[in-house]
Design an enzyme around this catalytic site. Structure first.
Site, mmCIF file in Angstrom:
data_model
loop_
_atom_site.group_PDB
_atom_site.id
_atom_site.type_symbol
_atom_site.label_atom_id
_atom_site.label_comp_id
_atom_site.label_asym_id
_atom_site.label_seq_id
_atom_site.Cartn_x
_atom_site.Cartn_y
_atom_site.Cartn_z
ATOM 1 C CG ASP A 64 20.496 -20.854 -0.236
ATOM 2 O OD1 ASP A 64 19.711 -20.041 -0.750
ATOM 3 O OD2 ASP A 64 20.923 -20.750 0.933
ATOM 4 C CD GLU A 75 20.466 -17.131 -3.529
ATOM 5 O OE1 GLU A 75 19.549 -16.334 -3.261
ATOM 6 O OE2 GLU A 75 20.933 -17.940 -2.707
#
Length: 519
Positions: free
Chosen positions: A232, A269
């Protein structure tokens, strides 16, 4: 010929005549192309399936529904955060080596991995290391004072040294937060939290922090047995002006994880344009292709077919200039964007064609849970993470109830149980095009070549080719039917959507129709 057989043949002919999609061939071997080009199914456990009647999805619910993932044709599952957290979404972790108690126990999760692996399904978990929760023990210690051993686990600064930044609005593609420096209530020292004050950023200039993170990774690989991590906010380990440090960290992270699991899968990401994304590939060999999602929507909105084909070719070639060892993680939607069907004006023909495009393009596609039954949802975020509809409300014993859905309800979405019996449903369409990909190597791992011919603007055309297979793909993303010249020697129709067909020396493409031709 028996009357029953004659009836079956007639029924099939009628289905084809009235627009049912042509089925992919069944005589080819179904292959698992993961991770290079396999299909990953994203699950938010909270909303998936509840087995203990507390209204919240759980790990045992996923175990019970692994057959759904397998039947769909997916090769892996990416779980949104599963670790203890004070929030419903769990992107602010309080314990990196545990399962959130609402979801079950670590033993439950280990059983899930075992059951998934028996079905040849890999397991990838969300790893949130850019920041922790402000309730994490590290942060609770850190804010006790400047002399605390955990002080430098986070980024602190005295108010008078950052005065000009306190109210500065920093807006990026993945955050519109109005401030990054936060007052814990002391009035003198502020801590940095890029996303919110509830999510203080870790200080990766501190070697102890980096070693803590590597130890966490080792735990999940060695003791739990996951196959990889979705990282993330990978772009924000260091601020944007320290991009080189970001790249170096992820190279180091990859090296440390490969010591434990040489074939570990890492997908990052990095929410930005390709020039910013590409340098991360040496540390994160798989990166989400957000451009694919947005350009796909633009192609429909502008009725410009080649827009996406050209963009995908451009990105692949750009990445190849960095490294040949990369995985292009293509997406049609995920937990941060409005549901695909909403983005496409709730047009079922567009949604079906969108997944046909995703599955015939190069890359390693990701599917967001519920997309395969046409779930709906728009921002704010909880409303794009609503409960999955397995059955009619009166029969759906595992449907979660942690929230009252606004978009995906029994009035707006047909549950999976009913879609299974409908040959024209979203679910059966998704199964068909996934099988098409998994039974045709050129669609999964073939090269992408764009045609030299000029086609009408709404036509998306491209060639997918391996040494053993040569395919030509056409999609009409426009509202009007079109016809194009049949490419020489491509006479075998292996898939058609909306009645697209070959007629003489022409390819007939209805509105939102697609066809795959084999040479």
């Amino acid at each position: 010929m028996s009357k029953l057989l004659k009836f079956s043949i007639c029924a099939l002919s009628l289905l084809m005549a009235f627009g049912c999609e042509k089925q992919p061939k069944n005589d080819k071997e179904v292959k698992n192309y993961w991770p290079k080009a396999g299909i990953t199914y994203e699950i938010f456990i909270q909303s998936f399936y509840d087995t203990n009647e507390d209204g919240i999805g759980d790990v045992n619910g996923v175990i019970e529904k692994l057959g759904h993932v397998q039947d769909l044709g997916a090769n892996a599952i990416w779980f949104m955060p599963i670790m203890p957290s004070p929030s419903y979404h769990k992107y602010d972790v309080t314990d990196y080596k545990a399962i959130h108690p609402d979801y079950g126990t670590m033993e439950d999760f280990k059983k899930l991995i075992e059951e998934a692996h028996q079905r040849d399904i890999k397991v990838v978990i969300d790893m949130i290391i850019n920041h922790t929760s402000d309730e994490h023990p590290w942060f609770l210690e850190s804010k006790k004072g400047r002399d605390n051993p955990y002080r430098d686990y986070y980024v602190w600064a005295q108010a008078d040294t950052i005065q000009e930044y306190l109210d500065k609005k920093v807006v990026t593609l993945d955050s519109d937060n109005i401030r990054q420096w936060h007052d814990p209530g002391f009035g003198k020292d502020y801590y940095y939290g890029f996303f919110t004050g509830d999510m203080p950023d870790l200080n990766f200039d501190n070697p102890k922090v980096r070693e803590e993170i590597y130890d966490i990774g080792r735990f999940w690989l060695e003791e739990v047995g996951v196959d990889g991590f979705r990282l993330d906010a990978a772009k924000h380990i260091y601020p944007d002006d320290r991009a080189v440090d970001n790249h170096a960290f992820w190279n180091e992270f990859r090296a440390e994880m490969e010591k434990i699991k040489p074939d570990i899968y890492l997908v990052g990401e990095v929410y930005d344009m390709k020039e910013v994304v590409a340098p991360y590939l040496t540390g994160l060999p798989a990166l989400f292709n957000f451009d694919f999602h947005y350009t796909l929507l633009d192609a429909f909105g502008m009725e410009d077919g080649m827009l996406l084909a050209k963009k995908q070719k451009e990105i692949i070639e750009f990445y190849e200039g960095i490294t040949s060892d990369f995985i292009d993680a293509t997406i049609s939607s995920n937990h941060d964007q409005p549901r695909l069907l909403n983005e496409l004006g709730k047009n079922p023909d567009k949604q079906k064609q969108a997944i046909a495009i995703l599955m015939t393009m190069p890359g390693a596609p990701y599917l967001y849970y519920g997309e395969e039954i046409g779930m709906l949802g728009e921002k704010p975020d909880p409303n794009i993470r609503e409960p999955f509809l397995w059955d009619e409300a009166s029969k759906d014993i595992g449907r979660t109830s942690w929230m009252e859905p606004l978009n995906t309800t029994d009035k707006t979405v047909v549950p999976l149980s009913k879609q299974k019996d409908d040959v024209n449903s979203y679910y059966n369409h998704y199964k068909q095009v996934i099988k098409l990909r998994n039974t045709n190597p050129a669609l999964a791992i073939g090269d992408l070549k764009l045609p030299s011919e000029a086609y009408p603007k709404p036509v998306m055309a491209y060639n997918r080719k391996t040494e053993a297979q040569d395919l030509m793909v056409f999609h009409n993303v426009g509202k009007k039917a079109l016809e194009v010249d049949l490419p020489e020697a491509y006479s075998n129709v292996i898939y058609s959507l909306k009645g697209a067909k070959v007629s003489g020396d022409k390819v007939i493409l209805p509105s939102f129709g697609s066809i795959v031709l084999e040479k």
